[in-house]
Scaffold this motif. Structure first.
Motif, PDB file in Angstrom:
ATOM      1  N   SER A 104     -29.900 -16.842  69.281  1.00 52.16           N
ATOM      2  CA  SER A 104     -29.138 -17.339  68.134  1.00 52.16           C
ATOM      3  C   SER A 104     -27.902 -18.111  68.595  1.00 52.16           C
ATOM      4  CB  SER A 104     -28.698 -16.149  67.287  1.00 52.16           C
ATOM      5  OG  SER A 104     -27.806 -16.578  66.298  1.00 52.16           O
ATOM      6  N   SER A 164     -24.798  -6.528  51.154  1.00 55.27           N
ATOM      7  CA  SER A 164     -25.514  -6.480  52.428  1.00 55.27           C
ATOM      8  C   SER A 164     -24.798  -7.253  53.532  1.00 55.27           C
ATOM      9  CB  SER A 164     -26.926  -7.059  52.249  1.00 55.27           C
ATOM     10  OG  SER A 164     -26.848  -8.390  51.776  1.00 55.27           O
ATOM     11  N   THR A 165     -23.773  -8.038  53.207  1.00 56.81           N
ATOM     12  CA  THR A 165     -23.093  -8.834  54.238  1.00 56.81           C
ATOM     13  C   THR A 165     -21.614  -8.429  54.329  1.00 56.81           C
ATOM     14  OG1 THR A 165     -22.850 -10.621  52.604  1.00 56.81           O
ATOM     15  CG2 THR A 165     -24.719 -10.769  54.133  1.00 56.81           C
ATOM     16  N   PRO A 180     -32.829  -8.164  47.866  1.00 51.04           N
ATOM     17  CA  PRO A 180     -33.716  -7.482  46.917  1.00 51.04           C
ATOM     18  C   PRO A 180     -33.089  -7.456  45.510  1.00 51.04           C
ATOM     19  CG  PRO A 180     -33.563  -6.251  48.967  1.00 51.04           C
ATOM     20  CD  PRO A 180     -32.524  -7.337  49.042  1.00 51.04           C
ATOM     21  N   TYR A 206     -37.106 -16.746  67.399  1.00 51.23           N
ATOM     22  CA  TYR A 206     -35.945 -17.096  68.243  1.00 51.23           C
ATOM     23  C   TYR A 206     -36.386 -17.986  69.414  1.00 51.23           C
ATOM     24  CZ  TYR A 206     -32.705 -14.125  65.671  1.00 51.23           C
ATOM     25  OH  TYR A 206     -31.914 -13.595  64.680  1.00 51.23           O
ATOM     26  N   LEU A 222     -22.285 -11.791  61.013  1.00 52.63           N
ATOM     27  CA  LEU A 222     -23.431 -10.894  61.170  1.00 52.63           C
ATOM     28  C   LEU A 222     -23.798 -10.655  62.622  1.00 52.63           C
ATOM     29  CD1 LEU A 222     -26.221 -10.558  58.773  1.00 52.63           C
ATOM     30  CD2 LEU A 222     -26.975 -11.122  61.065  1.00 52.63           C
ATOM     31  N   GLY A 223     -23.682 -11.712  63.446  1.00 46.56           N
ATOM     32  CA  GLY A 223     -24.092 -11.598  64.851  1.00 46.56           C
ATOM     33  C   GLY A 223     -25.568 -11.898  64.989  1.00 46.56           C
ATOM     34  N   HIS A 226     -29.772 -17.482  50.784  1.00 46.23           N
ATOM     35  CA  HIS A 226     -30.422 -16.313  51.368  1.00 46.23           C
ATOM     36  C   HIS A 226     -30.726 -15.333  50.234  1.00 46.23           C
ATOM     37  CE1 HIS A 226     -31.402 -13.020  53.958  1.00 46.23           C
ATOM     38  NE2 HIS A 226     -31.172 -13.747  55.034  1.00 46.23           N
ATOM     39  N   GLY A 227     -31.911 -14.761  50.227  1.00 42.19           N
ATOM     40  CA  GLY A 227     -32.252 -13.800  49.186  1.00 42.19           C
ATOM     41  C   GLY A 227     -31.723 -12.403  49.472  1.00 42.19           C
ATOM     42  N   SER A 284     -40.150 -11.595  65.359  1.00 42.41           N
ATOM     43  CA  SER A 284     -38.792 -12.130  65.333  1.00 42.41           C
ATOM     44  C   SER A 284     -38.475 -12.896  66.632  1.00 42.41           C
ATOM     45  CB  SER A 284     -37.844 -10.952  65.140  1.00 42.41           C
ATOM     46  OG  SER A 284     -36.594 -11.381  64.775  1.00 42.41           O
ATOM     47  N   TYR A 304     -30.557  -4.766  44.452  1.00 37.56           N
ATOM     48  CA  TYR A 304     -29.132  -4.839  44.810  1.00 37.56           C
ATOM     49  C   TYR A 304     -28.330  -5.323  43.609  1.00 37.56           C
ATOM     50  CZ  TYR A 304     -30.126  -4.618  49.880  1.00 37.56           C
ATOM     51  OH  TYR A 304     -30.516  -4.253  51.131  1.00 37.56           O
ATOM     52  N   TYR A 329     -23.710 -10.971  44.078  1.00 35.08           N
ATOM     53  CA  TYR A 329     -24.183 -12.080  44.908  1.00 35.08           C
ATOM     54  C   TYR A 329     -24.879 -13.182  44.098  1.00 35.08           C
ATOM     55  CZ  TYR A 329     -26.816 -14.486  48.552  1.00 35.08           C
ATOM     56  OH  TYR A 329     -27.356 -15.440  49.370  1.00 35.08           O
ATOM     57  N   TYR A 389     -18.780 -15.406  55.091  1.00 32.60           N
ATOM     58  CA  TYR A 389     -19.797 -15.573  54.038  1.00 32.60           C
ATOM     59  C   TYR A 389     -19.047 -16.054  52.804  1.00 32.60           C
ATOM     60  CZ  TYR A 389     -22.037 -11.972  56.973  1.00 32.60           C
ATOM     61  OH  TYR A 389     -22.533 -11.234  58.011  1.00 32.60           O
ATOM     62  N   PHE A 438     -31.371  -2.686  60.948  1.00 27.17           N
ATOM     63  CA  PHE A 438     -32.114  -1.788  60.055  1.00 27.17           C
ATOM     64  C   PHE A 438     -31.514  -0.381  60.005  1.00 27.17           C
ATOM     65  CE2 PHE A 438     -35.526  -5.015  60.844  1.00 27.17           C
ATOM     66  CZ  PHE A 438     -35.636  -5.442  59.524  1.00 27.17           C
TER      67      PHE A 438
HETATM   68  C1  LIG Z   1     -34.052  -6.627  55.333  1.00 24.13           C
HETATM   69  C2  LIG Z   1     -33.065  -7.041  54.596  1.00 24.13           C
HETATM   70  C3  LIG Z   1     -32.111  -8.136  54.803  1.00 24.13           C
HETATM   71  C4  LIG Z   1     -31.144  -8.511  53.880  1.00 24.13           C
HETATM   72  C5  LIG Z   1     -30.876  -7.895  52.536  1.00 24.13           C
HETATM   73  C6  LIG Z   1     -30.429  -9.610  54.443  1.00 24.13           C
HETATM   74  C7  LIG Z   1     -29.381 -10.280  53.805  1.00 24.13           C
HETATM   75  C8  LIG Z   1     -28.691 -11.367  54.338  1.00 24.13           C
HETATM   76  N1  LIG Z   1     -28.746 -11.836  55.638  1.00 24.13           N
HETATM   77  C9  LIG Z   1     -27.927 -12.930  55.782  1.00 24.13           C
HETATM   78  C10 LIG Z   1     -27.722 -13.690  56.940  1.00 24.13           C
HETATM   79  C11 LIG Z   1     -28.376 -13.493  58.163  1.00 24.13           C
HETATM   80  N2  LIG Z   1     -29.441 -12.665  58.413  1.00 24.13           N
HETATM   81  C12 LIG Z   1     -29.770 -12.759  59.754  1.00 24.13           C
HETATM   82  C13 LIG Z   1     -30.808 -12.111  60.394  1.00 24.13           C
HETATM   83  C14 LIG Z   1     -31.646 -11.170  59.789  1.00 24.13           C
HETATM   84  N3  LIG Z   1     -31.544 -10.630  58.527  1.00 24.13           N
HETATM   85  C15 LIG Z   1     -32.554  -9.741  58.290  1.00 24.13           C
HETATM   86  C16 LIG Z   1     -32.766  -8.976  57.126  1.00 24.13           C
HETATM   87  C17 LIG Z   1     -31.979  -9.019  55.952  1.00 24.13           C
HETATM   88  N4  LIG Z   1     -30.958  -9.877  55.677  1.00 24.13           N
HETATM   89  C18 LIG Z   1     -33.349  -9.708  59.501  1.00 24.13           C
HETATM   90  C19 LIG Z   1     -34.571  -8.847  59.711  1.00 24.13           C
HETATM   91  C20 LIG Z   1     -32.779 -10.590  60.417  1.00 24.13           C
HETATM   92  C21 LIG Z   1     -33.253 -10.873  61.847  1.00 24.13           C
HETATM   93  C22 LIG Z   1     -34.043 -12.109  61.945  1.00 24.13           C
HETATM   94  C23 LIG Z   1     -35.444 -11.874  61.501  1.00 24.13           C
HETATM   95  O1  LIG Z   1     -36.167 -11.071  62.108  1.00 24.13           O
HETATM   96  O2  LIG Z   1     -35.830 -12.484  60.477  1.00 24.13           O
HETATM   97  C24 LIG Z   1     -28.855 -13.636  60.405  1.00 24.13           C
HETATM   98  C25 LIG Z   1     -28.777 -13.899  61.909  1.00 24.13           C
HETATM   99  C26 LIG Z   1     -29.414 -15.177  62.254  1.00 24.13           C
HETATM  100  C27 LIG Z   1     -29.359 -15.539  63.701  1.00 24.13           C
HETATM  101  O3  LIG Z   1     -29.230 -16.744  63.970  1.00 24.13           O
HETATM  102  O4  LIG Z   1     -29.497 -14.671  64.559  1.00 24.13           O
HETATM  103  C28 LIG Z   1     -28.003 -14.126  59.426  1.00 24.13           C
HETATM  104  C29 LIG Z   1     -26.894 -15.096  59.602  1.00 24.13           C
HETATM  105  C30 LIG Z   1     -27.313 -13.166  54.508  1.00 24.13           C
HETATM  106  C31 LIG Z   1     -26.336 -14.299  54.218  1.00 24.13           C
HETATM  107  C32 LIG Z   1     -27.777 -12.195  53.614  1.00 24.13           C
HETATM  108  C33 LIG Z   1     -27.491 -11.930  52.201  1.00 24.13           C
HETATM  109  C34 LIG Z   1     -26.789 -12.624  51.405  1.00 24.13           C
END
Ligand SMILES: C=CC1=C(C)c2cc3[nH]c(cc4nc(cc5[nH]c(cc1n2)c(C)c5CCC(=O)O)C(CCC(=O)O)=C4C)c(C)c3C=C
Ligand SMILES: [Fe+2]
Ligand SMILES: [Fe+2]
Length: 388
Positions: free
Chosen positions: A68, A132-133, A199, A61, A11-12, A196-197, A57, A202, A210, A126, A28
């Motif tokens: 990260s 979403s991933t 919606p 961090y 994901l980065g 990880h959740g 956010s 999906y 998932y 993953y 987004f």
């Molecule tokens: C808004 C919807 C989001 C969905 C759906 C979602 C699914 C999802 N994400 C991961 C793993 C990671 N997410 C990370 C960061 C991150 N994800 C979202 C939103 C959704 N993710 C946001 C807004 C962010 C940014 C952080 C924040 O503001 O909360 C990361 C990166 C973490 C890092 O160390 O930088 C990971 C990894 C999974 C596995 C997943 C669905 C299965």
């Protein structure tokens, strides 16, 4: 065999606080993360949400050291994989392609082209598939492949998900057992799987496998672990006002506290590296909720990172993929209960009639105007649910 490459997809994450806003914008802007009926709304909305969410956010961090650790850990995993492949007689270069931050997937592909890779294994980091991933990264790769016909010379194969592999399960069981053994009463500790959740829509509307894969993964880990402990599965990291998979981690922790559970061992299972949601959300936010709920002993199982059994298993996975029939992006088919293909999106069933789509459009416009109003006034439902 010609030159072999392995592309690890991830994901980065922002490496410093200044990266947070542009990272959120990239995230987004992805239609697999925010689904809108009008593509032209995507970027303005991404700009708005990323601008408004950035401060909250960034604060998270900041709590984990200002950025990260994802890139650093993924690089270590890539290095370990390359080395183990070498030891097993498979000469291969391992590349990293992140979806929303550096090194971007596009950069990895340019590197792969420069190195004249002829055979490529595409491996998401993953364990379970979600649209979403892994799905989002596959979709991006397919677009890149469509735009550049020189890539068609590369014989690639895709690994959609791999949570059922015995090495992965053994590595997870090993980490859980070590934490259980550190508990005051190892047999009484409650094993709390926190996935990880996503919606609910999906899964229910778009056929994301998932939830099914997560439930299966928990069952297989418990089977491998062979301990008598009780366990729970809940979903964390909800973003925004729509309904996500339940139970939510915070609620499930409170319910366990209310039921008299005193020791829990939390197991993050959607991801194989430490990241903000393990280091900040679980270690800080959920720990606090647990303590308030009367759970005195709260332990968290570390992420796999470069666990040797895990790296050995990834190595075997790559070698097996190289010797198996090619799996293309368009072959990534999904669960038998849904008869349509999940990917690519053009073939998904959106379950919308023309009338519903018109209404969706109207509602999206109304929503966008409401969002602008909320931005100007500083009050509204998104502030109330904590998204802004
Ligand atoms: C808004 C919807 C989001 C969905 C759906 C979602 C699914 C999802 N994400 C991961 C793993 C990671 N997410 C990370 C960061 C991150 N994800 C979202 C939103 C959704 N993710 C946001 C807004 C962010 C940014 C952080 C924040 O503001 O909360 C990361 C990166 C973490 C890092 O160390 O930088 C990971 C990894 C999974 C596995 C997943 C669905 C299965
Ligand atoms: Fe998240
Ligand atoms: Fe996420």
């Amino acid at each position: 065999m010609g030159r072999v490459g392995v592309l690890l997809l991830n994901l980065g994450g922002p490496e410093q606080l200044g990266d947070v806003r542009p990272f959120l914008f990239n995230l987004f802007s992805d239609p697999e993360i925010i689904r809108l009926p009008f593509p032209w709304l995507q970027r303005p909305l991404a700009w708005l949400i990323s601008t408004l969410r950035a401060r909250k956010s960034q604060e998270n961090y900041r709590q984990i050291g200002g950025g990260s650790p994802l890139r650093r850990i993924t690089e270590k995993q890539a290095q370990a994989l390359e080395q183990t492949l070498q030891q097993r007689g498979q000469d291969a270069r391992v590349y990293i392609g992140m979806r929303y931050w550096h090194p971007f997937t596009e950069e990895a592909i340019a590197h792969i082209q420069r190195d004249q890779v002829e055979k490529l294994v595409i491996l998401p980091l993953y364990p379970q598939f979600s649209i979403s991933t892994s799905g989002s990264s596959f979709r991006l790769l397919e677009k890149i492949w469509q735009a550049d016909t020189s890539l068609h010379q590369i014989e690639y194969t895709v690994v959609p998900s791999w949570y059922q592999r015995s090495g992965y399960l053994r590595a997870m069981a090993d980490l859980i057992a070590r934490q259980l053994d550190q508990c005051p009463h190892p047999q009484q500790a409650h094993i709390f799987f926190s996935a990880h959740g996503v919606p609910v829509s999906y899964v229910e509307e778009f056929g994301d496998p998932y939830q099914q894969e997560i439930e299966d993964c928990v069952r297989l880990i418990m089977q491998t672990l062979q301990r008598p402990n009780d366990h729970t599965l809940a979903y964390q990291s909800r973003v925004g006002p729509v309904e996500w998979l339940q139970p939510y981690t915070e609620d499930a922790i409170q319910d366990l506290g209310a039921a008299g559970v005193e020791d829990i061992v939390v197991v993050p299972i959607s991801f194989v590296s430490e990241h903000i949601e393990t280091l900040q959300e679980i270690d800080m936010e959920y720990r606090e909720i647990a303590e308030a709920a009367g759970i005195h002993h709260f332990q968290r199982v570390p992420a796999l990172d470069t666990h040797p059994i895990f790296i050995e298993d990834l190595t075997s996975l790559v070698i097996e993929a190289l010797n198996s029939p090619q799996k293309r992006f368009s072959d990534v088919v999904h669960p038998p209960q849904k008869t349509f293909k999940l990917y690519p999106q053009e073939r998904w069933t959106w379950g919308m009639t023309t009338t519903a789509e018109v209404w969706n459009g109207r509602l999206a416009m109304l929503g966008f105007l409401a969002l602008l109003l909320e931005l100007i006034t500083g009050h509204g439902p998104l502030h109330a649910v904590g998204l802004l």
